[in-house]
Motif scaffolding. Structure first.
Motif, PDB file in Angstrom:
ATOM      1  N   CYS B  67       0.762  -1.140   0.036  1.00 30.65           N
ATOM      2  CA  CYS B  67       0.068  -0.050   0.119  1.00 30.65           C
ATOM      3  C   CYS B  67       0.915   1.210   0.275  1.00 30.65           C
ATOM      4  N   TYR B 240      -4.234   3.058   2.075  1.00 28.70           N
ATOM      5  CA  TYR B 240      -4.812   2.203   1.127  1.00 28.70           C
ATOM      6  C   TYR B 240      -4.303   2.827  -0.456  1.00 28.70           C
ATOM      7  N   LEU B 241      -3.578   1.805  -0.896  1.00 27.33           N
ATOM      8  CA  LEU B 241      -2.943   2.023  -2.342  1.00 27.33           C
ATOM      9  C   LEU B 241      -2.380   3.635  -2.663  1.00 27.33           C
ATOM     10  N   ARG B 243      -2.473   6.126  -0.559  1.00 25.57           N
ATOM     11  CA  ARG B 243      -3.167   7.337  -0.013  1.00 25.57           C
ATOM     12  C   ARG B 243      -3.457   7.013   1.464  1.00 25.57           C
ATOM     13  N   PRO B 289      -6.199  -3.542  -5.507  1.00 26.32           N
ATOM     14  CA  PRO B 289      -5.826  -3.394  -6.895  1.00 26.32           C
ATOM     15  C   PRO B 289      -4.631  -3.353  -7.528  1.00 26.32           C
ATOM     16  N   PRO B 291      -1.468  -1.430  -8.478  1.00 25.21           N
ATOM     17  CA  PRO B 291      -1.120   0.023  -8.481  1.00 25.21           C
ATOM     18  C   PRO B 291      -0.882   0.698  -9.803  1.00 25.21           C
ATOM     19  N   ARG B 293      -2.816  -0.249 -12.447  1.00 21.46           N
ATOM     20  CA  ARG B 293      -4.125   0.492 -13.050  1.00 21.46           C
ATOM     21  C   ARG B 293      -5.044   0.643 -11.990  1.00 21.46           C
ATOM     22  N   PRO B 294      -4.777   1.678 -11.174  1.00 21.20           N
ATOM     23  CA  PRO B 294      -5.511   2.018  -9.941  1.00 21.20           C
ATOM     24  C   PRO B 294      -6.872   2.210 -10.473  1.00 21.20           C
ATOM     25  N   PRO B 295      -8.066   1.921  -9.608  1.00 24.39           N
ATOM     26  CA  PRO B 295      -9.454   2.166  -9.974  1.00 24.39           C
ATOM     27  C   PRO B 295      -9.551   3.685 -10.316  1.00 24.39           C
ATOM     28  N   CYS B 298     -12.496   6.585  -5.735  1.00 23.19           N
ATOM     29  CA  CYS B 298     -11.968   6.187  -4.664  1.00 23.19           C
ATOM     30  C   CYS B 298     -11.363   4.928  -5.031  1.00 23.19           C
ATOM     31  N   ALA B 299      -9.974   4.555  -4.608  1.00 21.95           N
ATOM     32  CA  ALA B 299      -9.183   3.356  -4.848  1.00 21.95           C
ATOM     33  C   ALA B 299     -10.128   2.252  -4.126  1.00 21.95           C
ATOM     34  N   VAL B 315     -11.795  11.210  -6.625  1.00 18.60           N
ATOM     35  CA  VAL B 315     -11.145  10.584  -5.391  1.00 18.60           C
ATOM     36  C   VAL B 315     -11.461  11.584  -4.410  1.00 18.60           C
TER      37      VAL B 315
END
Lengths: 291, 337
Positions: B67, B240-241, B243, B289, B291, B293-295, B298-299, B315
């Motif tokens: 993360c 998380y991811l 952030r 997910p 990193p 291709r982050p969604p 909001c990740a 975001v």
């Protein structure tokens, strides 16, 4: 701990009887080379001590100076036993100095470029690759032809031809070391890049470099002999083993075998002994090769 | 004593991001020329993180593997220069022109088997930094090292020995002594007990608590072990991811987690029920997910029970929702309440 490690190293080394004999041979040859002025009946580099009428005499001939030429004499009347010991000294001097210079140069370049990374690393390593892609003898030949004869020139030529092997090895080892946490710890202290490189990364790259060093010293000796044989090494007044072989080469077919054969045997024994010792050290330092 | 504002922002990370990219190879340029989109090659390990730590405070940084918490710790410690933003300690930048200039922040690493140079004696390893920075003279170095060795609870005769002669717990003590010998104000601990046996973990954690008290250290404590963080830290930030999704006082986080990810994280701790019934824990649905291709938005929205339409596109920003506990949360669902 260093002492204890050394003791265990020797214990393992002594299990291989051939390696022990080879080590003994290397040490004996080094001793003979160093002690040459005290044990040889003649100084082969002192042209005034040579007697031309004693030239090309077979082994066992008693010369006009009153001592026996146990290995015969060459075309200039040099006592071959004396000339071989003096030649051995030159060969060892050149081999060890060239090896040491190539070691320092190559290790610093390889580890340094791995440490710096980026474009520096790419350019330095491509140059090294380029040099490794053609035979070392070719570069040494060109360099000694350009720089001329002489001991220093020869050492420079050999070091320039051989540093690439050290650089490759050091580079590979340093890449493995540079991402380890103790290097990050040293950098985050912060310590200067020089200190991180020379006190943290390089010492941990030493084992594979020592292995390359033993092999490359033997190679340097062989390269020097080759260059001398081709007439590009040392001046004929100070013959190394290669030059002695070359000098006697033309008399081979006329039955005066000893002028070439005895220096050749000395050279072969030296190179084989150094190689066997080097192989044993490599086997011991590389756990992957252990049975 | 410093005034309150300076003490509050003693350690400050301002809009810090860290990209990792492999550059653009010629195959990608070729793809672009033919109108295709090449695969993404830039990873944001940390994106736009702002964080402050008060002087003397211990901030816990928790989150799943990958993360970005270790990357954030390394940025604060100056090992990795940030791609954007900067880290400062008492207003002074840690890194200038890509080189670490501050010695006020030091780090204790996860693996004490890798973080000590195998070819330096314990004494040399501890003395090296202070000598290089002129904190001690060569004449004093011996006593100085001896002092730190005793302080971290190692026997006095270890100075001449090498790391391989020690157990993991002892090595971690050496690593702590080496970091503290630089007389830092801030200590970054990157999972310092994760590779140790449980019985040793407690000893090392107690050593941390004791030294922190004695030296008034400010600590960034990175861990995936929520129990350890609760024990050590005053405040906790959840990542998380790349952030920070929630940050609050330790008690507030553990007793009343606000962000759905924090809740899920706490629920996923295996618990023994007091009445002896079956152990229960809920695993978080889905996986972290990639990193690469982050969604969008909001990740966390793909795994979130509260997600609604805006979560897929925007975001969420980290905003204060509970001033009494100094709580900041990045969640659309909570802010709109």
């Amino acid at each position: 701990m260093a002492q204890e490690q050394l003791r265990r190293f020797w214990q393992e080394f002594s299990e291989n009887k051939i390696a022990v004999v080879a080590l003994f041979v290397v040490l004996a040859l080094v001793f003979l080379a160093i002690a040459a002025p005290f044990i040889t009946p003649q100084n082969p580099y002192d042209l005034s001590s040579l007697v031309l009428s004693d030239s090309r005499r077979p082994p066992g001939f008693v010369g006009s100076k009153g001592f026996t030429h146990w290995l015969g004499t060459d075309a200039q009347g040099r006592d071959l036993f004396s000339a071989i010991l003096y030649g051995l000294k030159i060969s060892l001097e050149i081999g060890l100095s060239a090896g040491a210079i190539a070691f320092c140069l190559g290790a610093t370049l390889g580890a340094g470029s791995a440490f710096l990374g980026g474009r520096t690393e790419a350019i330095a390593m491509r140059i090294v690759d380029l040099q490794l892609s053609f035979p070392a003898i070719l570069l040494a030949l060109v360099l000694s032809a350009v720089m001329g004869q002489g001991k220093v020139q020869l050492i420079i030529a050999l070091a320039a031809a051989q540093y690439a092997y050290f650089a490759r090895t050091a580079h590979g080892a340093a890449i493995a070391e540079r991402s380890k946490e103790y290097v990050e710890a040293a950098r985050s202290t912060p310590l200067s890049s020089w200190r991180v490189l020379f006190r943290h990364i390089l010492p941990n790259c030493l084992p594979p470099l020592i292995v390359v060093a033993t092999v490359q010293v033997a190679n340097a000796i062989a390269l020097e002999a080759t260059l001398s044989f081709l007439g590009l090494g040392l001046p004929p007044t100070e013959p190394s083993l290669g030059a002695l072989i070359a000098n006697g080469f033309q008399y081979m077919l006329s039955g005066r075998y000893w002028i070439s054969i005895f220096p050749g045997i000395a050279l072969i024994v030296l190179i084989i002994a150094v190689n066997i010792v080097g192989d044993q050290i490599r086997d011991q330092l590389n756990p992957g090769l252990r049975r | 004593m410093m005034d309150d504002a300076a003490s509050r922002d003693f350690v400050s990370l301002e809009h810090v991001s860290r990209r990792f990219s492999t550059g653009t190879p010629w195959t990608d340029r070729l793809l672009t020329r033919f109108g295709r989109t090449p695969p993404p090659r830039t990873v944001y390990a940390v994106s736009d993180v702002s964080l402050t730590i008060k002087r003397g405070e211990a901030l816990g940084l928790v989150g799943e593997s990958g993360c970005g918490k270790s990357t954030l710790g390394r940025i604060l410690c100056g090992i990795l220069p940030p791609s954007e933003g900067q880290a400062t300690i008492a207003g002074e930048p840690v890194v200038v022109d890509g080189h670490k200039v501050s010695r006020r922040v030091q780090m204790v690493f996860q693996n004490p088997f890798a973080s000590l140079n195998p070819r330096l004696t314990i004494g040399d390893a501890i003395a090296e930094g202070p000598l290089a920075h002129g904190l001690v003279t060569p004449a004093q170095a011996r006593d100085y090292v001896q002092g730190w060795i005793e302080r971290v609870g190692l026997p006095a005769d270890v100075v001449q020995r090498y790391p391989h002669q020690f157990s993991g717990g002892q090595r971690q003590r050496v690593a702590i002594a080496r970091a503290l010998a630089m007389q830092p104000d801030v200590l970054v601990c990157d999972e310092p007990v994760a590779s140790l046996d449980v019985s040793i973990q407690a000893q090392i954690l107690n050593l941390f608590l004791q030294l922190r008290e004695e030296l008034n250290l400010t600590v960034l404590f990175i861990s995936h072990d929520l129990g350890v963080v609760r024990h050590i830290c005053d405040r906790v930030a959840v990542m998380y991811l790349g952030r920070i999704v929630e940050e609050a006082d330790t008690a507030a986080i553990y007793n009343a987690p606000a962000h759905p990810y924090t809740r899920a994280l706490l629920d996923s701790i295996p618990r023994l029920e007091p009445d002896g019934s079956e152990a229960q824990f809920k695993a978080i649905a889905g996986e972290l997910p990639s990193p690469l291709r982050p969604p969008p938005g909001c990740a966390f929205h793909e795994r979130c029970p509260l997600a609604f339409d805006i979560c897929n596109t925007q975001v969420p920003e980290l905003t204060v929702i509970d001033p009494s506990h100094d709580r900041r949360v990045a969640c659309h669902a909570l802010r709109d309440k």
